[in-house]
Design a protein around this motif. Structure first.
Motif, PDB file in Angstrom:
ATOM      1  N   ASN A 168       0.815  -1.215   0.000  1.00 42.74           N
ATOM      2  CA  ASN A 168       0.000   0.000   0.000  1.00 42.74           C
ATOM      3  C   ASN A 168       0.846   1.261   0.000  1.00 42.74           C
ATOM      4  OD1 ASN A 168      -2.029  -1.852   0.174  1.00 42.74           O
ATOM      5  ND2 ASN A 168      -2.836  -1.141   2.143  1.00 42.74           N
ATOM      6  N   ALA A 222     -11.098  -3.755   7.291  1.00 39.03           N
ATOM      7  CA  ALA A 222     -10.983  -3.218   5.932  1.00 39.03           C
ATOM      8  C   ALA A 222     -11.397  -4.225   4.874  1.00 39.03           C
ATOM      9  CB  ALA A 222      -9.554  -2.749   5.671  1.00 39.03           C
ATOM     10  N   THR A 280      -7.561   6.783   5.349  1.00 41.54           N
ATOM     11  CA  THR A 280      -7.625   6.057   4.078  1.00 41.54           C
ATOM     12  C   THR A 280      -7.298   6.962   2.899  1.00 41.54           C
ATOM     13  OG1 THR A 280      -9.985   6.465   3.592  1.00 41.54           O
ATOM     14  CG2 THR A 280      -9.453   4.627   5.062  1.00 41.54           C
ATOM     15  N   LEU A 302     -10.016   6.801   0.206  1.00 41.12           N
ATOM     16  CA  LEU A 302     -10.527   5.519  -0.259  1.00 41.12           C
ATOM     17  C   LEU A 302     -11.982   5.289   0.165  1.00 41.12           C
ATOM     18  CD1 LEU A 302      -7.425   3.223   0.341  1.00 41.12           C
ATOM     19  CD2 LEU A 302      -8.383   3.905  -1.867  1.00 41.12           C
ATOM     20  N   LEU A 303     -12.312   5.622   1.413  1.00 41.19           N
ATOM     21  CA  LEU A 303     -13.683   5.392   1.870  1.00 41.19           C
ATOM     22  C   LEU A 303     -14.673   6.362   1.220  1.00 41.19           C
ATOM     23  CD1 LEU A 303     -13.353   4.420   5.636  1.00 41.19           C
ATOM     24  CD2 LEU A 303     -14.021   2.984   3.706  1.00 41.19           C
TER      25      LEU A 303
END
Length: 313
Positions: free
Chosen positions: A71, A121, A162, A165-166
């Protein structure tokens, strides 16, 4: 098709034998377990065995702890620094692991559809997978302590961990449903109530106390203090360091520190509009650091028996 309705259920583990494990024969549709951030496949071995005892064949997506270092590739993406990161390409590796596990589970399915069990996640990554790869093979998405909702934008002291991302998941992934064709079941935990870093005498604090599975010890010192105040007792100490520390973690997820959660994910973040939303009292977030007797997590045997029926329907 039935319309999506928000349904919330709050449960204390029952410890009954209403649903008992079978001899281990596989009689039900397969389940794919999707590890949470920082977890590896081995963390779910006991859960795999427990589900197998109920006749549910299990495939755990192949993930190692070191895999999560992939990541870090997002750090070179300008979207990371803008807070507008997207799942692809930074999480392509995880989506591929899900697809490999789904393909393996399909070989066991004998024409049945699959259940996805996303921990932490892994739950919202399951939603990304279903959006990218389709959900024709899936009849159930069951999430355990998943932070589904992005943190509030522009709030002081809150950093979106995140990096967007969320927000992407919320805006681009299908909404939760609970229909005969596809069911979303979102399970959250109430293990400890967080506290603010700075005391606020006017803050409204719940008076109920969640206790450990073995009874006896109160988990939330903050709630106990509030109870003492209501009884007219003199209380000199404020929330514990642990409650304040946990509260700061909750704040980064949902924007509030003084809320209930599983020690990592706030209860409010673990539910989705349109899903069957369930809360378990006294349940910890992760298999790492859990104890089936004094600090059970979502996958502990005494907790599983209260949600296993979703996999057997």
């Amino acid at each position: 098709m039935a319309s999506a309705i928000v349904t919330s259920i709050r449960l204390r583990p029952s410890f009954s034998t209403a649903t008992s494990p079978s001899s281990g024969d596989f009689k039900h549709r397969p389940a794919v377990i999707l590890p949470g951030l920082g977890n590896n496949s081995g963390d779910y071995k006991k859960l795999e065995v427990t589900l197998g005892e109920y006749g549910v064949p299990v495939v755990v997506a192949a993930v190692s702890r070191i895999d999560w270092l992939r990541n870090a590739a997002g750090l070179v993406d300008p979207a990371y620094w803008r807070g507008t990161l997207r799942p692809r390409p930074v999480l392509d590796w995880y989506l591929k692991r899900i697809d490999d596990a789904v393909r393996e589970a399909n070989e066991l399915a004998r024409g049945q559809r699959l259940s996805l069990i996303g921990h932490s996640a892994g739950g919202w990554l399951a939603r990304v997978y279903m959006e990218e790869y389709g959900n024709s093979d899936i009849s159930l998405l069951l999430t355990l302590g998943t932070p589904h909702l992005p943190p509030p934008r522009g709030q002081s002291g809150v950093i979106d961990q995140t990096r967007g991302l969320l927000y992407y998941v919320e805006e681009h992934c299908a909404k939760a449903v609970y229909t005969p064709e596809l069911r979303y079941v979102c399970i959250a935990g109430r293990y400890i109530r967080g506290a603010r870093l700075v005391n606020n005498a006017d803050a409204d604090v719940e008076s109920d106390v969640t206790v450990g599975i073995n009874g006896g010890e109160a988990i939330s010192e903050l709630a106990a203090i509030a109870s003492d105040k209501k009884r007219g007792l003199v209380v000199s100490s404020g929330p514990s360091f642990r409650a304040r520390f946990v509260g700061q973690g909750y704040k980064q997820v949902c924007g509030k520190a003084d809320v209930w959660g599983d020690g990592v994910v706030p209860e409010v973040s673990g539910h989705l509009e349109g899903a069957l939303n369930v809360t378990f009292d006294g349940v910890y977030h992760s298999p790492v650091g859990s104890d089936d007797t004094t600090r059970p997590w979502y996958g502990s045997p005494d907790i599983v028996k209260d949600w296993i029926h979703h996999l057997l329907e």
